[in-house]
Design an enzyme around this catalytic site. Structure first.
Site, short mmCIF file in Angstrom:
data_model
loop_
_atom_site.label_atom_id
_atom_site.label_comp_id
_atom_site.label_asym_id
_atom_site.label_seq_id
_atom_site.Cartn_x
_atom_site.Cartn_y
_atom_site.Cartn_z
CB SER A 165 -0.95 -0.01 1.21
OG SER A 165 -1.89 1.02 1.10
N GLY A 184 1.80 4.87 0.16
CA GLY A 184 1.11 5.96 0.85
C GLY A 184 0.72 5.60 2.27
CB ALA A 216 2.01 1.17 9.31
CB SER A 217 1.35 -0.83 4.39
OG SER A 217 1.48 -1.77 3.34
CG ASN A 222 -10.55 0.63 3.31
OD1 ASN A 222 -9.63 0.14 3.95
ND2 ASN A 222 -10.70 1.94 3.19
NE ARG A 252 -8.16 -3.14 0.76
CZ ARG A 252 -8.76 -2.82 1.91
NH1 ARG A 252 -8.34 -1.77 2.60
NH2 ARG A 252 -9.78 -3.52 2.36
CD GLU A 275 -9.25 3.57 -1.41
OE1 GLU A 275 -8.80 2.93 -0.46
OE2 GLU A 275 -9.00 3.29 -2.61
NE ARG A 285 -4.34 4.82 -0.66
CZ ARG A 285 -3.94 3.77 0.04
NH1 ARG A 285 -4.82 2.87 0.46
NH2 ARG A 285 -2.66 3.60 0.32
CG HIS A 314 -8.24 5.52 3.76
ND1 HIS A 314 -7.94 4.19 4.05
CD2 HIS A 314 -8.46 5.57 2.43
CE1 HIS A 314 -8.00 3.49 2.93
NE2 HIS A 314 -8.30 4.29 1.94
CG ASN A 354 -0.02 -5.40 6.59
OD1 ASN A 354 0.91 -4.91 5.96
ND2 ASN A 354 -0.61 -6.52 6.22
CB CYS A 403 -8.51 0.01 9.55
SG CYS A 403 -7.65 1.46 8.92
#
Length: 448
Positions: A22, A24, A27-28, A110, A138, A174, A214, A250, A365, A371
């Site tokens: 992902s 942007g 953490a991912s 999402n 996704r 999203e 997004r 987001h 992640n 989320c």
């Protein structure tokens, strides 16, 4: 008639891994290639669901997706048996195999945008599955998402389902991660708040320079039309492009709302004063008293917010009218964030209590408490029409915990994704899960 906000949490799938897919999402990307623990991730999520249920909140569960997505790999030219498809993808295009194994459907904020019956023209609860077309891994979710939501909310008298918007950049959607609803009571008419990162057709709106925006304005407007929302019951606001470029992919990473309250960072939006005035005015017309809690940048920086996921929290209404904030452990570990939260709750304002949860596997992640849940406002009649198999109870918690313990691995690396046995394990687990949740046939391997 009583009404409720029901949180349907995503059940973490058996292929939970750190693919760093992902762009942007700080953490991912920063945890890419690390080994994950799918079993621990699923149990951490279930523990949060059980805790909220025990606190008296209405809680449900949303099933994960079949992974690896062999059908998606076949559409990209890989052929042969399922094992051969996985083998070929591993040899020729490992990034595509990793994407096809993503367990990102766990972040069901999402999954869709939901409008309750009190807001819609036909008096039904409306669902529009998000196309998530900004990220390939996704974008392949929404067909199964639609089937799962259809099996959960099957009564056409009370529920209406819409297909995902066209999968093009102009209608990037999203889901509820960029949507909040304000109301006096969940069963009364409210104001639906859509936050977008850019406009597809109007260049007057500034766009971020580093990371993609997004959600488009045009997607939000299309969802509002599909749901039959009144103009006086909708507010659109633009996310600050500078914070998108700092990792706020987001709106739910920089703001959270519930009831009549918006909890947000000072730098979250453009034209903040105008937006707040519009929310206050429109909510007042339906009997509400809009209130906001602004977190100043002097107390918590945007970087603090992104690293701690302070705003990717659950803001829940308690019977006495006060608010409870559910945050990840990372908030406690961040000195500035924790100092702010202590001062916030001790002030005796709208948010009176903070509860901390260990969601490390999800957080690494890039997904926090908010989320992991899709909010659905339902009155008593509508709640009774929901598939009872997906409503959390103590027996269901026990069944799902045992199911995870039986089927999930406690370690998963990128190399493990090349093992065809993982697909068989996933299908066996999901076939059993559909029986536990009484979903029927919702997965491609059950249908084809």
């Amino acid at each position: 008639m009583k009404s409720y906000e029901v949180n349907f949490d995503g059940l973490v799938g058996p292929t939970h891994n750190y693919g760093g897919l992902s762009y942007g999402n700080v953490a991912s990307q920063s945890n890419s290639q690390q080994s994950s623990n799918p079993k621990e991730a699923a149990l951490q999520g279930l523990a949060k669901m059980k805790a909220l249920m025990d606190m008296g909140f209405q809680q449900g569960v949303l099933a994960p997706q079949e992974r690896p997505d062999v059908a998606a790999l076949r559409r990209l030219g890989f052929s042969g048996t399922d094992a051969q498809v996985i083998e070929r993808a591993a040899k020729e295009a490992m990034p595509l195999l990793v994407a096809s194994c993503s367990a990102s459907s766990m972040w069901v904020a999402n999954a869709a945008t939901v409008s309750p019956s009190a807001d819609t023209a036909d008096g039904r609860v409306h669902f529009t599955a998000a196309n998530l077309n900004c990220k390939y891994h996704r974008s392949i979710e929404h067909p199964t998402t639609s089937r799962v939501l259809g099996a959960m909310f099957a009564n056409q008298q009370h529920f209406a389902h819409h297909a995902a918007l066209p999968a093009v950049a102009q209608f990037g959607d999203e889901g509820a991660a960029n949507h909040t609803r304000f109301c006096r009571e969940y069963g009364e008419a409210g104001v639906e708040f859509f936050v977008f990162g850019r406009s597809a057709f109007d260049n007057r709106f500034p766009a971020p320079q580093k990371y993609p925006a997004r959600q488009t304005l045009e997607a939000s407007q299309a969802v509002a039309r599909l749901h039959g929302l009144r103009d006086e019951g909708v507010v659109y606001a633009q996310q600050n492009p500078d914070v998108i470029d700092q990792g706020v992919f987001h709106n739910d990473v920089i703001a959270v709302g519930n009831g009549e309250v918006l909890f947000y960072h000072e730098d979250a939006f453009l034209e903040t004063d105008k937006m707040l005035a519009e929310l206050q005015g429109k909510l007042a017309k339906v009997g509400g008293n809009f209130q906001s809690v602004c977190v100043p940048r002097s107390a918590v920086t945007v970087d603090d917010a992104v690293r701690s996921y302070l705003f990717n929290s659950q803001l829940l209404s308690r019977p006495d009218g006060s608010m409870l904030l559910i945050v990840p452990q990372e908030c406690q570990a961040n000195e500035r964030v924790w100092t702010y939260l202590q001062s916030l709750t001790s002030a005796g304002g709208l948010i009176r209590e903070v509860k901390v949860f260990d969601l490390k596997q999800s957080m690494q992640n890039g997904g926090g408490p908010a989320c992991l849940r899709l909010r659905v406002a339902l009155n008593e009649t509508e709640l009774a029409a929901v598939n009872p198999g997906v409503i959390m109870t103590a027996p269901l918690y026990g069944s799902l915990t045992a199911w995870v313990e039986k089927h999930y691995r406690d370690r998963l690396s990128e190399t493990d994704l090349t093992d065809p046995q993982l697909l068989l394990e996933c299908r066996t687990a999901l076939d059993e899960l559909t029986q536990i949740l009484k979903l029927g046939a919702v997965y491609p391997f059950q249908i084809n």
